[in-house]
Design a protein around this motif. Structure first.
Motif, PDB file in Angstrom:
ATOM      1  N   MET A  20     -37.204 -51.085  86.872  1.00  0.00           N
ATOM      2  CA  MET A  20     -36.498 -50.877  88.142  1.00  0.00           C
ATOM      3  C   MET A  20     -35.024 -50.539  87.897  1.00  0.00           C
ATOM      4  O   MET A  20     -34.443 -49.687  88.588  1.00  0.00           O
ATOM      5  CB  MET A  20     -36.619 -52.113  89.035  1.00  0.00           C
ATOM      6  CG  MET A  20     -38.024 -52.354  89.549  1.00  0.00           C
ATOM      7  SD  MET A  20     -38.658 -50.960  90.466  1.00  0.00           S
ATOM      8  CE  MET A  20     -37.792 -51.191  91.984  1.00  0.00           C
ATOM      9  N   ILE A  21     -34.420 -51.189  86.918  1.00  0.00           N
ATOM     10  CA  ILE A  21     -33.026 -50.898  86.577  1.00  0.00           C
ATOM     11  C   ILE A  21     -32.910 -49.467  86.060  1.00  0.00           C
ATOM     12  O   ILE A  21     -32.000 -48.725  86.460  1.00  0.00           O
ATOM     13  CB  ILE A  21     -32.487 -51.921  85.547  1.00  0.00           C
ATOM     14  CG1 ILE A  21     -32.320 -53.286  86.213  1.00  0.00           C
ATOM     15  CG2 ILE A  21     -31.159 -51.440  84.969  1.00  0.00           C
ATOM     16  CD1 ILE A  21     -31.987 -54.404  85.255  1.00  0.00           C
ATOM     17  N   LEU A  22     -33.832 -49.053  85.194  1.00  0.00           N
ATOM     18  CA  LEU A  22     -33.812 -47.682  84.679  1.00  0.00           C
ATOM     19  C   LEU A  22     -34.002 -46.666  85.809  1.00  0.00           C
ATOM     20  O   LEU A  22     -33.299 -45.648  85.861  1.00  0.00           O
ATOM     21  CB  LEU A  22     -34.907 -47.485  83.622  1.00  0.00           C
ATOM     22  CG  LEU A  22     -34.592 -48.035  82.232  1.00  0.00           C
ATOM     23  CD1 LEU A  22     -35.769 -47.809  81.298  1.00  0.00           C
ATOM     24  CD2 LEU A  22     -33.352 -47.381  81.665  1.00  0.00           C
ATOM     25  N   VAL A  23     -34.928 -46.937  86.698  1.00  0.00           N
ATOM     26  CA  VAL A  23     -35.151 -46.034  87.831  1.00  0.00           C
ATOM     27  C   VAL A  23     -33.892 -45.967  88.695  1.00  0.00           C
ATOM     28  O   VAL A  23     -33.489 -44.882  89.142  1.00  0.00           O
ATOM     29  CB  VAL A  23     -36.378 -46.495  88.658  1.00  0.00           C
ATOM     30  CG1 VAL A  23     -36.447 -45.775  89.987  1.00  0.00           C
ATOM     31  CG2 VAL A  23     -37.657 -46.299  87.868  1.00  0.00           C
ATOM     32  N   GLY A  24     -33.255 -47.088  88.930  1.00  0.00           N
ATOM     33  CA  GLY A  24     -32.014 -47.111  89.708  1.00  0.00           C
ATOM     34  C   GLY A  24     -30.922 -46.292  89.049  1.00  0.00           C
ATOM     35  O   GLY A  24     -30.195 -45.544  89.720  1.00  0.00           O
ATOM     36  N   ILE A  25     -30.790 -46.431  87.732  1.00  0.00           N
ATOM     37  CA  ILE A  25     -29.771 -45.666  87.000  1.00  0.00           C
ATOM     38  C   ILE A  25     -30.061 -44.168  87.084  1.00  0.00           C
ATOM     39  O   ILE A  25     -29.155 -43.356  87.315  1.00  0.00           O
ATOM     40  CB  ILE A  25     -29.697 -46.144  85.531  1.00  0.00           C
ATOM     41  CG1 ILE A  25     -29.096 -47.546  85.478  1.00  0.00           C
ATOM     42  CG2 ILE A  25     -28.872 -45.173  84.688  1.00  0.00           C
ATOM     43  CD1 ILE A  25     -29.153 -48.192  84.107  1.00  0.00           C
ATOM     44  N   VAL A  26     -31.326 -43.790  86.919  1.00  0.00           N
ATOM     45  CA  VAL A  26     -31.697 -42.376  86.992  1.00  0.00           C
ATOM     46  C   VAL A  26     -31.416 -41.829  88.387  1.00  0.00           C
ATOM     47  O   VAL A  26     -30.855 -40.739  88.545  1.00  0.00           O
ATOM     48  CB  VAL A  26     -33.183 -42.178  86.604  1.00  0.00           C
ATOM     49  CG1 VAL A  26     -33.663 -40.785  86.945  1.00  0.00           C
ATOM     50  CG2 VAL A  26     -33.389 -42.474  85.127  1.00  0.00           C
TER      51      VAL A  26
END
Length: 104
Positions: A20-26
């Protein structure tokens, strides 16, 4: 068994959070890129609008100039203009016409 189940659930939770953090950053990166490109495009649109105004002004000026040239062309075709140019440039006169020249 319950212990391994807890470990698996914990790993899944941490993996879920990380995903979820990676998706948010992307998503944030894509949003920033879109904003930057949109400001760049807006700037280009403003420049093109200014260029369009300049070209419109030039078109109006050239249309006025074309109208003046048309008027001059009509004036040149008149007999009076031709006579004036013949007198000034070529020094021609009618038969029987008397010219007076100044002595210097």
């Amino acid at each position: 068994m319950a212990r391994t189940r807890r470990r698996v659930e914990y790993r899944k939770k941490t993996q879920n959070r990380f995903s979820m953090i990676l998706v948010g950053i992307v998503v944030a990166c894509i949003t920033v890129m879109v904003l930057v490109k949109s400001t760049d495009i807006r700037h280009k649109i403003e420049l093109k609008a200014q260029e369009e105004q300049l070209l419109d002004e030039k078109i109006l000026a050239e249309e006025e100039r074309a109208a003046e040239i048309d008027e001059f062309g009509k004036e040149v075709q008149t007999k009076g203009y031709i006579e004036d140019m013949a007198r000034e440039k070529l020094g021609l006169v009618y038969e029987g016409e008397i010219l007076f020249k100044e002595e210097k």
